[in-house]
Design an enzyme around this catalytic site. Structure first.
Site, mmCIF file in Angstrom:
data_model
loop_
_atom_site.group_PDB
_atom_site.id
_atom_site.type_symbol
_atom_site.label_atom_id
_atom_site.label_comp_id
_atom_site.label_asym_id
_atom_site.label_seq_id
_atom_site.Cartn_x
_atom_site.Cartn_y
_atom_site.Cartn_z
ATOM 1 N N LYS A 231 17.887 32.031 -11.401
ATOM 2 C CA LYS A 231 16.430 32.204 -11.270
ATOM 3 C C LYS A 231 16.076 33.598 -10.748
ATOM 4 O O LYS A 231 16.548 34.011 -9.680
ATOM 5 C CB LYS A 231 15.895 31.123 -10.331
ATOM 6 C CG LYS A 231 14.387 31.091 -10.173
ATOM 7 C CD LYS A 231 13.995 29.895 -9.287
ATOM 8 C CE LYS A 231 12.483 29.737 -9.174
ATOM 9 N NZ LYS A 231 12.143 28.555 -8.343
ATOM 10 N N GLU B 9 14.861 21.391 -11.850
ATOM 11 C CA GLU B 9 15.491 22.386 -10.973
ATOM 12 C C GLU B 9 16.224 21.640 -9.836
ATOM 13 O O GLU B 9 15.710 20.638 -9.321
ATOM 14 C CB GLU B 9 14.362 23.259 -10.402
ATOM 15 C CG GLU B 9 14.763 24.320 -9.424
ATOM 16 C CD GLU B 9 13.528 25.086 -8.898
ATOM 17 O OE1 GLU B 9 12.382 24.603 -9.079
ATOM 18 O OE2 GLU B 9 13.718 26.173 -8.322
ATOM 19 N N CYS C 244 11.386 27.089 -13.065
ATOM 20 C CA CYS C 244 10.159 26.853 -12.290
ATOM 21 C C CYS C 244 9.273 28.099 -12.169
ATOM 22 O O CYS C 244 8.673 28.519 -13.136
ATOM 23 C CB CYS C 244 10.494 26.236 -10.940
ATOM 24 S SG CYS C 244 9.068 25.328 -10.265
ATOM 25 N N VAL D 296 5.233 22.653 -7.323
ATOM 26 C CA VAL D 296 4.358 22.183 -6.259
ATOM 27 C C VAL D 296 2.927 22.702 -6.462
ATOM 28 O O VAL D 296 1.977 22.102 -5.960
ATOM 29 C CB VAL D 296 4.876 22.588 -4.866
ATOM 30 C CG1 VAL D 296 6.153 21.838 -4.542
ATOM 31 C CG2 VAL D 296 5.118 24.087 -4.751
HETATM 32 C C1 ACM Z 1 9.322 26.544 -7.645
HETATM 33 O O1 ACM Z 1 9.623 27.597 -8.168
HETATM 34 N N1 ACM Z 1 10.202 25.600 -7.438
HETATM 35 C C2 ACM Z 1 7.939 26.268 -7.240
#
Ligand code: ACM
Length: 267
Positions: free
Chosen positions: A109, A38, A147, A174
């Site tokens: 996203k 990402e 992510c 994370v």
């Molecule tokens: C994330 O979605 N970068 C934790």
């Protein structure tokens, strides 16, 4: 076909240097599908919206997508990579899909994580699935999520129901839980998943995020085909037959998707 994930530590806002570093890591790559993390060339934990604006670019006409296309053409490889997208004054945390013939699409996203909500607009491009081809001419279907989308099982399910054989998953993880969850996302949808994460730390001054590495590629049976260490920098590559995802027989009496009880679910 071969699937690869790249894991490294970008420097915050140092786009030109990050692109050069990734390019040097790809010099000897022989693969059909490459996933980059990402926001792979910009860094992630933006200190201000102005910082993000300074590196956001249009897709597919921006310099990062153009560079990705150069790599795709040279390597003969489809590439999925996270890019901050600027469109009509709005900022999206996007992933672009490029093939040797040119850019073929992007995904914005849907599920923004933590302080992403201060800077990005939530995705509005649905969950497209792309028809792509490996180097031997085998056609397969590629879905993309970014992510934190993993936290919503509906995302991978929607992509699988739309026909994805492989889900590319550019990430900046994370939380510790995603590497445990991805084999289950693969198993419960009978798809391949390929998660490319980053390593290192980023700070806004007030707060520091540490990224957990552990990029991984999973099979439709929920097996981990390849997994990188928490601090590793490099590439992991595995061989797969993407079309085995399409046989969703669980027992002679059970088909994973045909047996869904959509009449009983709360959606
Ligand atoms: C994330 O979605 N970068 C934790």
């Amino acid at each position: 076909m071969k699937v690869s994930v790249l894991q490294y530590e970008p420097d915050y806002l140092a786009v030109a240097a990050n692109l050069d570093r990734v390019e040097s890591m790809l010099a000897d790559l022989e693969s059909d599908l490459l996933i980059l993390p990402e926001l792979f060339a910009t860094g992630y934990f933006f200190r201000s919206t102005e910082d993000l604006q300074s590196v956001a670019e249009p897709v597919p006409d921006g310099p990062t997508t153009k560079r990705l296309h150069d790599w795709s053409r040279r390597l003969g490889c489809v590439i999925v990579a996270g890019v901050p997208e600027l469109c009509s004054g709005r900022l999206f945390n996007s992933a672009v899909v490029v093939a040797p013939d040119g850019p073929i699409g992007r995904y914005r996203k849907l599920h923004l994580y933590y302080q992403e909500k201060l800077h990005f607009s939530p995705g509005n491009s649905g969950l497209p699935v792309f028809d792509v081809t490996d180097r031997t001419g085998v056609r397969y279907r590629l879905g993309v999520m970014v992510c934190f989308d993993w936290y919503y099982p509906e995302t991978a399910r929607s992509l699988a129901l739309a026909g994805a054989d492989v889900i590319a998953h550019p990430s900046n993880l994370v939380r510790p839980d995603c590497p445990r969850a991805m084999p289950i996302r693969a198993l419960e949808n009978h798809v391949f998943t390929a998660t490319a994460n980053r390593v290192g730390k980023e700070t806004t001054g007030d707060e520091t995020l540490e990224f957990i590495g552990q990029s991984l590629i999973c099979s439709p049976d929920g097996d981990v085909l390849g997994r990188m260490d928490r601090d590793a920098i490099g590439l992991a590559t595995v061989s797969i037959d993407p079309l085995v995802s399409r046989t969703r027989t669980v027992t002679p009496h059970n088909d994973l998707f045909a047996d869904r009880r959509t009449d009983a679910y709360v959606l």
